[in-house]
Structure formats: C-alpha cells, structure tokens
Design a protein around this motif. Sequence first.
Motif, PDB file in Angstrom:
ATOM      1  N   TYR B  52      46.536  62.853  75.611  1.00  0.00           N
ATOM      2  CA  TYR B  52      47.554  61.805  75.670  1.00  0.00           C
ATOM      3  C   TYR B  52      48.760  62.288  76.464  1.00  0.00           C
ATOM      4  CZ  TYR B  52      51.302  58.723  74.033  1.00  0.00           C
ATOM      5  OH  TYR B  52      52.361  57.866  73.965  1.00  0.00           O
ATOM      6  N   SER B  53      49.111  63.560  76.248  1.00  0.00           N
ATOM      7  CA  SER B  53      50.251  64.137  76.954  1.00  0.00           C
ATOM      8  C   SER B  53      50.028  64.129  78.458  1.00  0.00           C
ATOM      9  CB  SER B  53      50.480  65.580  76.523  1.00  0.00           C
ATOM     10  OG  SER B  53      50.593  65.667  75.134  1.00  0.00           O
ATOM     11  N   ALA B  54      48.747  64.146  78.860  1.00  0.00           N
ATOM     12  CA  ALA B  54      48.435  64.177  80.290  1.00  0.00           C
ATOM     13  C   ALA B  54      48.970  62.939  80.994  1.00  0.00           C
ATOM     14  CB  ALA B  54      46.938  64.305  80.493  1.00  0.00           C
ATOM     15  N   SER B  55      49.226  61.877  80.229  1.00  0.00           N
ATOM     16  CA  SER B  55      49.762  60.669  80.860  1.00  0.00           C
ATOM     17  C   SER B  55      51.219  60.841  81.264  1.00  0.00           C
ATOM     18  CB  SER B  55      49.597  59.482  79.909  1.00  0.00           C
ATOM     19  OG  SER B  55      50.165  59.804  78.658  1.00  0.00           O
ATOM     20  N   PHE B  56      51.812  61.945  80.826  1.00  0.00           N
ATOM     21  CA  PHE B  56      53.205  62.206  81.208  1.00  0.00           C
ATOM     22  C   PHE B  56      53.313  63.341  82.216  1.00  0.00           C
ATOM     23  CE2 PHE B  56      53.115  60.723  76.790  1.00  0.00           C
ATOM     24  CZ  PHE B  56      53.690  59.468  76.985  1.00  0.00           C
ATOM     25  N   LYS B  57      52.187  63.656  82.828  1.00  0.00           N
ATOM     26  CA  LYS B  57      52.151  64.750  83.814  1.00  0.00           C
ATOM     27  C   LYS B  57      53.318  64.666  84.782  1.00  0.00           C
ATOM     28  CE  LYS B  57      47.450  66.348  84.704  1.00  0.00           C
ATOM     29  NZ  LYS B  57      46.323  66.257  85.655  1.00  0.00           N
ATOM     30  N   LYS B  58      53.839  65.799  85.097  1.00  0.00           N
ATOM     31  CA  LYS B  58      54.979  65.858  85.997  1.00  0.00           C
ATOM     32  C   LYS B  58      54.903  67.187  86.741  1.00  0.00           C
ATOM     33  CE  LYS B  58      59.948  65.027  85.687  1.00  0.00           C
ATOM     34  NZ  LYS B  58      61.068  64.857  84.764  1.00  0.00           N
ATOM     35  N   ASN B  59      55.107  67.143  88.068  1.00  0.00           N
ATOM     36  CA  ASN B  59      55.015  68.394  88.822  1.00  0.00           C
ATOM     37  C   ASN B  59      56.337  69.147  88.793  1.00  0.00           C
ATOM     38  OD1 ASN B  59      52.313  68.278  89.659  1.00  0.00           O
ATOM     39  ND2 ASN B  59      52.851  66.802  91.276  1.00  0.00           N
ATOM     40  N   PRO B  60      56.279  70.406  88.383  1.00  0.00           N
ATOM     41  CA  PRO B  60      57.512  71.211  88.417  1.00  0.00           C
ATOM     42  C   PRO B  60      57.862  71.608  89.843  1.00  0.00           C
ATOM     43  CG  PRO B  60      55.694  72.553  87.646  1.00  0.00           C
ATOM     44  CD  PRO B  60      55.158  71.159  87.843  1.00  0.00           C
ATOM     45  N   ASN B  61      59.038  72.124  90.040  1.00  0.00           N
ATOM     46  CA  ASN B  61      59.486  72.659  91.334  1.00  0.00           C
ATOM     47  C   ASN B  61      58.424  73.626  91.883  1.00  0.00           C
ATOM     48  OD1 ASN B  61      60.764  74.161  93.360  1.00  0.00           O
ATOM     49  ND2 ASN B  61      62.758  73.916  92.361  1.00  0.00           N
ATOM     50  N   PRO B  62      57.987  73.415  93.144  1.00  0.00           N
ATOM     51  CA  PRO B  62      56.902  74.246  93.692  1.00  0.00           C
ATOM     52  C   PRO B  62      57.206  75.752  93.654  1.00  0.00           C
ATOM     53  CG  PRO B  62      57.444  72.448  95.175  1.00  0.00           C
ATOM     54  CD  PRO B  62      58.473  72.433  94.101  1.00  0.00           C
ATOM     55  N   GLU B  63      58.486  76.088  93.660  1.00  0.00           N
ATOM     56  CA  GLU B  63      58.840  77.518  93.658  1.00  0.00           C
ATOM     57  C   GLU B  63      58.551  78.192  92.314  1.00  0.00           C
ATOM     58  OE1 GLU B  63      62.932  77.743  94.860  1.00  0.00           O
ATOM     59  OE2 GLU B  63      62.457  76.647  96.706  1.00  0.00           O
ATOM     60  N   LEU B  64      58.329  77.362  91.307  1.00  0.00           N
ATOM     61  CA  LEU B  64      58.152  77.924  89.969  1.00  0.00           C
ATOM     62  C   LEU B  64      56.882  78.770  89.857  1.00  0.00           C
ATOM     63  CD1 LEU B  64      59.925  77.655  87.474  1.00  0.00           C
ATOM     64  CD2 LEU B  64      58.253  76.072  86.556  1.00  0.00           C
ATOM     65  N   ARG B  65      55.879  78.429  90.686  1.00  0.00           N
ATOM     66  CA  ARG B  65      54.606  79.156  90.593  1.00  0.00           C
ATOM     67  C   ARG B  65      54.819  80.644  90.856  1.00  0.00           C
ATOM     68  NH1 ARG B  65      49.890  80.915  93.130  1.00  0.00           N
ATOM     69  NH2 ARG B  65      47.956  80.076  92.242  1.00  0.00           N
TER      70      ARG B  65
END
Lengths: 182, 287
Positions: B52-65
């Motif tokens: 269910y949480s997957a419906s709130f997916k959000k991409n973090p700042n690319p630098e975070l990786r």
Amino acid sequence: MKDRLQEITEEQIVTSLKQKNRDAVGILYDKYSSLLFGIIARIVKSDETAEDLLQEVYVKVWKNIDSYDPSKAKLITWMGNIARNLAIDKIRSKEYKNSLQNRDIEDYVNIIEESPAAAFNPEHIGVKDMINKLTPEQRILIDMVYFRGFTQAETAEKLGVPLGTVKTRIRTAINNLRDIYT
Amino acid sequence: MNTKEYIQSGVLELYAAGALSDSEAREVEAMAAQYPEVQAELSAIQDALVSYSASFKKNPNPELRSAVLNRIDEIEGISSTNILSIPEAAGKSNTIGTPGNNSFNYVQKPARFNYLMAAVWIFLVLNIIGNVYFFTKLKNTEEQMAGVVNENNKMKLEYEKIRLDMDKKSTDMKMVMNRSNKIVDLKGMEIAPQSFATVYWNPNSKKVMLNVNSLPMPPADKQYQLWALKDGKPIDAGVFDMQPGTGDDMHMMPVTIADADAFAVTLEKKGGSPQPTLTQLYVMGKI
C-alpha cells in the motif's frame, strides 16, 4: 536496468549483504529507495529530514542484516518497518514536535486527497484500483495509524468512536488491501 | 490459546499498522515467535501495508545514492564491529543490556583487574630501575662537572699567564723595533767563547734591553750583571736572572743609560757589585 535488478533474487541480495558486499546496498537502493522515501516523507512531511532518515535506514540494514530472518518477512517488509519506525520515532521526538505544529485531521484529509502520489503513480499499475478499494474513511484510518503514528486509543479519541470500532475498521481496511495482493 | 481466534481478533493488523502500545506490541511479538501461523499471518499483513505504501512512492534527491554508499564506506572504514542491536522486523522494543551482555561484563572484570595490577607492578619496577640509573648518572655527571671546573680554573691561570707574557712581549717588541735603537752584539770572551747576548739601547729614551742568546747557567749564589762602558769607565746597568728552558730571556733593564760606547756582562755575587769583576767577564761588545 530494471530488468537486471529484477533478475537478482532477494536471497542473493541478503547473502551479499551478510558478506558485507557494498554493491548489495547499491542494488537495494535502486530497488527500494523510492518506496522507502515515500513512506518516510509521508510521515515526517519534510524531504530534507526524510533524506537523512533514508540514509539511516540503509545504515541500519547494513549493520543489522544478521538479525533479518527471511522466514518471517520479506526483505522490503523488514526494511519498510525500519523506515517507518525511524520516521515515527522522529516525529515523536520533542525537537520535531516543537518544529512542526500539529495539524488537524481535517487538514490531514486534504493532504491525502491532494497528494499526487495517491491519485497517480504511473510506475505502479493498479495503485489507483488499490486506493479505490479503500473507502475515504479507511484511508484516513490507515494514514492516522501507519503514517502519523497514532495509537489505537488516540485514533479512537480523535475520531470519536469506540476502541473496538477502530480495531474492526483497521482489520477490514487491511483485508481489502490484502485482497489486491493475493 | 486458539490461534485462529487470535488472528481474527484484529490485533495483528493493529500491530502491523503500529497502533499498539509498547506492552501490547511485545505480546504480539511473543505470540508470533511462538506460533508460526501467527507469524505467517502477520507477515502477510505487513506485506500488504508495504505494498500500500508503494502508492506513495517518491524519488529522493539523486545525490542521496552516493551519500548512502559513502556512509557505508565510512562505517566500514572506521569500525566494522560496532553493531547496534535493533529489534526484529516491526519491533518497537529496545533490547539494551541483554543478559548475555551482562554476563560477558562480569567475566571480564577480574581479568581486567589482574592486568591492571600487573601494569602497576611493571610500572613500579621500571620506575625504581629508572631512578637508580638516573641517580648514578647524576653522580657521574657531578664528578665530571667538578673536573671540568678544575680544568677551567687551570686554563684561566694559564690564560692569565699567557696574557701577561704577551703584554711583556709586545712591549719588548715595541722596544726592539724602535728605529733609533742601537743594537749591540755582545760576543763571548775567553771564559765562555760560545756565549752571546744582544743589547738594544735607545739613546733618546735611554732605556736598555738585553736579550740573552746564550749564557751558561750561573751558580745559585751568583748573578750576571750588565755594565755600560763609557770611555773605559763601567756604569752599573743592573743584575738579571736566567730563566732556564723558557727560551725567553729578554730583560728590560731597570736603569737608564745616558751615554755608552760598549756593553759587557760579568758574573758577580748575588745582588751585584759596585765594580765589575773583570776575571768573570763573559760577553762584551762595542757600539
């Protein structure tokens, strides 16, 4: 890229992590960071804080992979719980409570309805169906406990319903969610 | 307990959604640990919530990786053994200070105490050895120091002597080098043909200096005496001592001679004579 990631089994990732293979963290990041970030950001309501906490999630996974039991939970479920616990601890901390004034449930309902992720998520097929399976009431309920960290008693008080009712409604809501995935 | 009833009570859902108090949550964890069917049900519920949480997916700042990977590298670089204990999946309880940890501490304590005692003893022994060593060294140094001070005093005296010597020499030198000097070679007479002396006489200052180049050592009760001769008449120019082995036999004579046409040295009784003993004439020379 996506195909390659899906070829690697969860078991292989866990084994690599236990062997302290740093690359496994990269794979886990590519696979789950947006999901975990979504959970954390929804709880703490600040991308900056959420990014700090997301780092902590991966650090905890790295340090504690030996305590993960694959027979009890999927890896993402384990990680999701770590993410949620960290985020809930954060919003319960004094400093955080001071920095963020509590919002009313009414405001909160608006947030859910406005949230673009809740309405559209092109990457996730069936999300809309899934959300629609829940009544607005159920969605608020799950958000209150899962994303705002209210206890059963607090939820009952906020919604003005008996304790048992909260229990029943949550069970029904989660059963609806489970229907979609089984 | 009837697990089916337990599962249907809705408590697992509350647990998975995080709506239970800490003590209630621990009960659920205990149940799940004891009954596999409870655990299975709980896992399914948790999976559903994460999905269910997957419906709130959000991409973090690319630098975070890379930030995450750097953190991992940091942890591995600084300490790979510092493992925090966190609760099991969905766990809320903190497990600080488990019995295992405590017993480990108790076992370690006496061993650490012994090491400490051993360290104290080693320190004491080393300390005593060190003290003896440094005391001996100090003694030696003191002795050496006394020797050096003594040597230094000797050197000072030596230096003083040399300085006086030098002063005399430079005075002599000035005298000798004076261009108005008359230089008179006194040659050996029959009594001692090898003898030789030189007189430097300055008619302006009237000072007389004698350089004994070679004369026999006089007996202990005798002294050489210098004479100036003017028209055959002797004038006392003072007695002088021989300084054996120094090679320094320059004598500034304590008289002034106004006029002379010859100089001579005779051997006289100690303190000198009013008239020269001509049988004891050693050297003589005309101007």
